[in-house]
Scaffold this active site. Structure first.
Site, PDB file in Angstrom:
ATOM      1  N   MET A  34      23.985   9.896   3.140  1.00 33.59           N
ATOM      2  CA  MET A  34      23.802  11.139   3.887  1.00 33.59           C
ATOM      3  C   MET A  34      24.105  10.935   5.365  1.00 33.59           C
ATOM      4  O   MET A  34      24.661  11.806   6.027  1.00 33.59           O
ATOM      5  CB  MET A  34      22.370  11.665   3.678  1.00 33.59           C
ATOM      6  N   GLU A  68       0.812  -1.219   0.000  1.00 36.00           N
ATOM      7  CA  GLU A  68       0.000   0.000   0.000  1.00 36.00           C
ATOM      8  C   GLU A  68       0.844   1.268   0.000  1.00 36.00           C
ATOM      9  O   GLU A  68       0.454   2.284  -0.575  1.00 36.00           O
ATOM     10  CB  GLU A  68      -0.956   0.023   1.198  1.00 36.00           C
ATOM     11  N   LYS A  73     -17.467  -1.063   5.519  1.00 39.03           N
ATOM     12  CA  LYS A  73     -17.791  -2.122   4.556  1.00 39.03           C
ATOM     13  C   LYS A  73     -19.278  -2.132   4.178  1.00 39.03           C
ATOM     14  O   LYS A  73     -19.630  -2.241   3.000  1.00 39.03           O
ATOM     15  CB  LYS A  73     -17.403  -3.461   5.187  1.00 39.03           C
ATOM     16  N   PHE A  75     -11.398  -7.107  14.008  1.00 33.65           N
ATOM     17  CA  PHE A  75     -10.275  -7.564  13.201  1.00 33.65           C
ATOM     18  C   PHE A  75      -9.955  -6.531  12.112  1.00 33.65           C
ATOM     19  O   PHE A  75     -10.851  -6.061  11.418  1.00 33.65           O
ATOM     20  CB  PHE A  75     -10.609  -8.918  12.559  1.00 33.65           C
TER      21      PHE A  75
END
Lengths: 569, 163
Positions: free
Chosen positions: A470, A48, A160, A110
């Site tokens: 860096m 994602e 949902k 969940f």
């Protein structure tokens, strides 16, 4: 009758969204069911975070908003880095996430996460959809917020059950957004003063930020610079706003700005700041920033005015409107005083050029210069974050607006590959050159699969110094060579890795191989990976330590081999 | 310096946390924050007292204005306003001191809303200065418990809608 999912898809199609970058999951599966039946293109990313960065890359390269999708919980939280990146760089991004059923919210269900709460500090606004009735208004408003004024990310969290809920949904009524009270416009009052200050200045300078790119005002900026003869410096985000090969272009200012640009900045008597928030990377010590110069600050976001720097004139205005206005207003003549200023700047440029003569191990700058020599100044250039990003900002000449894509404000390592992928989707037919370090590449390289799947012409140029460059530089200069956790080996064999993804690859470890390897990169159709082994001791110079002034920049002045502050003789 | 902002916001879920979050992440100090519905149930009024220099206060106003849910921000510090706080004080008061405590509450026009054998609950309303004076006056008797609301404020005079 439409359900929530269909309504959202139709809305995106109505807004001419070409594609969405997403990853499915339990709570957004119902949306995918309808997405699969619609003409809206979906790009399956491999993580994602890649989806959010790809949508940003798409938006940066095209100017159109990017759209990304994720499921609830971990899917949504994985978007956060990309959303924060869009927030700091003012990129229009619409993120749509699935959420657990409305009834299950707050029960630690969940894959439940309070994503609207999590992203509040890094979005312009976030919405939790609570009923189907409000969907049209929320979508309309979210689109307006993401694209309007100073653009930025907006997230809509959809439970949902609301994807499936059906109903006759009325068209959007007047949105909440329009209730805001308009502030008084100070343009009329300030414009004559600004024009006068500009024409009186003897050592004027224009500082362009990303706001000029966002406003699509690059052509007008060129016009203003040419009419007035005022030289232009840029921030990192403003790099593509003004063509690097223009005689008035001085390059980037700030922590790793080029010497002549930084010296022009610290010596100017007037600074016209366009579409920049004057970040600490530009100003150093913001309290002492240009105490003697007249500062004119124009930004579309009122909150940026007087935030970091006290300006003499502040104007809340879109950069394009401002430039149009001042060009209409001004009768600028190039006076003799400016000629002296030009001569002074010429001297600085001649005395302190960026090094172009290299020996020993390959230097990262050489790879960038070779890429520029072969690909030209019209390629889309994307960077990741770190030393290579600063080298590209210093060395790669960009001549077209929206051709330099970088994670400026957030400085998110891992941005490069997925953003380059998004840019390739947004501008088909154009090559995308990605400069990336061996560290940042390993953060999001799973998107190689997406790039392979769609045969995107993303040219991955790894500036491989087998260290976090860096960090190495800081530990070298600031922490007295105490190197901690900055060494990366064992590194994967990038050529074998490329083979695993069925992508052609090349390696160059010597100067002799450099030009041929770059030719391979640019001649190969589709994706390609090049592993350039570069010197890890090479530092990005000049280097202004945090809180320092431009004239305090560290460098190797006058052929010296040691680092010295410019102002200390 | 302390400033009072009157902020009109959409009466939408999450607006309080968005505003409160804005203050904490930008490093602004909230002295007090009161929020409640207005005469129009679709909007709420926040009265926020902030401590900071002019630069901070300017940023507070601008950052609030950027919030989608914020309709209008007014810095009413320098306007002529009616301000009120409410304070409940449980003060120790037995046979020997009760009379004196009651006299003080009368001077400040407070109300005694509960009486126990050893204590009273005093309800006081007024501006910041009056609250401090009451607390100072009751302090010697022993303040056992104290709760205060934040400040609510309203600009005096006719309401100018167009402004």
């Amino acid at each position: 009758m439409k359900n929530g999912a269909q309504y959202i898809i139709d809305f995106l199609l109505k807004k001419e969204v070409e594609m969405v970058f997403g990853y499915p999951g339990g709570q957004i599966l119902n949306f995918y069911e309808y997405l699969g039946k619609s003409p809206l293109k979906h790009v399956l990313v491999r993580h994602e975070q890649g989806g959010a960065h790809a949508a940003c890359g798409y938006a940066r390269a095209t100017g159109k908003p990017g759209v990304c999708l994720a499921t609830s919980g971990p899917g949504a939280t994985n978007l956060v880095t990309g959303i924060a990146d869009a927030y700091l760089d003012s990129i229009p991004l619409l993120a749509i996430t699935g959420q657990v059923n409305l009834n299950d919210i707050g029960k630690d269900s969940f894959q439940e996460a309070d994503i609207t709460g999590i992203v509040t500090p890094v979005t312009k606004h976030s919405y939790l959809l609570e009923s189907l009735d409000t969907l049209p208004e929320i979508l309309d408003e979210a689109w307006q917020v993401a694209t309007g004024g100073r653009p930025g990310p907006v997230l809509i969290d959809v439970p949902k059950n609301l994807f499936l809920a059906e109903g006759e949904i009325a068209d959007s009524r007047q949105t909440l957004h329009t209730r805001k009270v308009k502030k008084a416009d100070r343009t009329e009052e300030l414009m004559p003063k600004i024009t006068e200050a500009l024409s009186k200045a003897k050592q004027p300078l224009i500082l362009t930020g990303g706001g000029v790119v966002t406003a699509g005002a690059c052509d007008l900026l060129i016009k203003l610079a040419e009419e007035t003869g005022i030289p232009v410096v840029n921030t990192l985000m403003g790099k593509s706003a003004f063509p690097a090969d223009h005689p008035l272009a001085l390059g980037m200012v700030g922590m790793h700005g080029v010497a002549a640009a930084n010296l022009a900045l610290s010596n100017c008597d007037l600074l016209l700041c366009l579409g920049t928030r004057l970040s600490d990377r530009v100003t150093g010590n913001r309290r002492q920033f240009l105490e003697k110069a007249c500062i004119i600050h124009v930004d579309v976001d009122a909150a940026e005015l007087q935030k970091n720097v006290d300006a003499n004139y502040c104007l809340q205005l879109d950069a394009r409107l401002f430039l149009q206005r001042i060009l209409d207003e001004g009768h600028f003549k190039k006076n003799g005083d400016i000629a002296q200023w030009h001569q002074q700047i010429d001297r600085w440029q001649q005395e302190h050029p960026l090094p172009t003569d290299f020996s020993g191990l390959i230097k990262p700058q050489e790879v960038i210069l070779e890429a520029a020599r072969q690909a030209g100044s019209k390629a889309i250039v994307v960077t990741d974050v770190g030393q290579h990003q600063m080298f590209v900002a210093q060395y790669y000449p960009i001549s077209r607006c929206r051709n330099f894509l970088t994670s400026g404000g957030l400085g998110a390592m891992g941005f490069g590959l997925p953003a380059a992928m998004g840019a390739a989707f947004g501008r088909p037919g154009e090559d995308v050159l990605l400069f990336v370090g061996d560290g940042g590449f390993q953060m999001t390289l799973q998107e190689l699969a997406t790039i392979r799947e769609h045969n995107l012409p993303v040219k991955v140029i790894i500036l491989n110094n087998s260290t976090l460059g860096m960090i190495h530089q800081w530990q070298d200069v600031v922490f007295k060579k105490h190197y901690v956790a900055s060494n990366l080996p064992p590194l994967p064999d990038f050529v074998k890795l490329a083979a695993a993804y069925d992508i052609p690859a090349v390696i160059a470890a010597t100067r002799e191989e450099l030009s041929q390897a770059m030719e391979f990169v640019l001649k190969t159709e589709g994706p390609v990976i090049a592993d350039f082994r570069v010197d890890k001791e090479e530092m990005v110079l000049p280097f202004i330590l945090p809180g320092g002034k431009p004239e305090d920049m560290l460098g190797r002045w006058q052929g010296e081999t040691h680092l010295r502050s410019f102002s200390r003789k | 310096m302390k400033h009072t902002f009157a902020v009109l916001v959409e009466n939408s879920p999450g607006v309080l946390s968005k505003v409160a979050g804005l203050f904490s992440r930008r490093g602004f100090n909230i002295e007090s924050l009161v929020v409640s519905e207005t005469e129009d149930s679709s909007t709420s009024r926040m009265t926020i007292v902030v401590e900071g220099d002019n630069r901070v206060l300017e940023q507070v106003g601008k950052q609030l204005n950027k919030q989608v849910d914020v309709i209008k921000v007014n810095d009413i510090t320098n306007e002529e306003t009616v301000e009120r706080q409410l304070c409940l004080i449980r003060v120790s008061a037995d046979q020997s001191t009760r009379q004196e405590v009651l006299q003080i509450t009368e001077v400040f026009r407070c109300r005694v809303v509960d009486i126990g054998r050893k204590s009273l609950i005093v309800e006081a309303t007024g501006d910041e200065a009056k609250m401090q004076a009451i607390i100072r006056s009751l302090w010697p008797f022993g303040i056992m418990e104290l709760v205060r609301t934040g400040k609510v404020a309203m600009v005096r005079g006719e309401r100018n809608k167009g402004k």
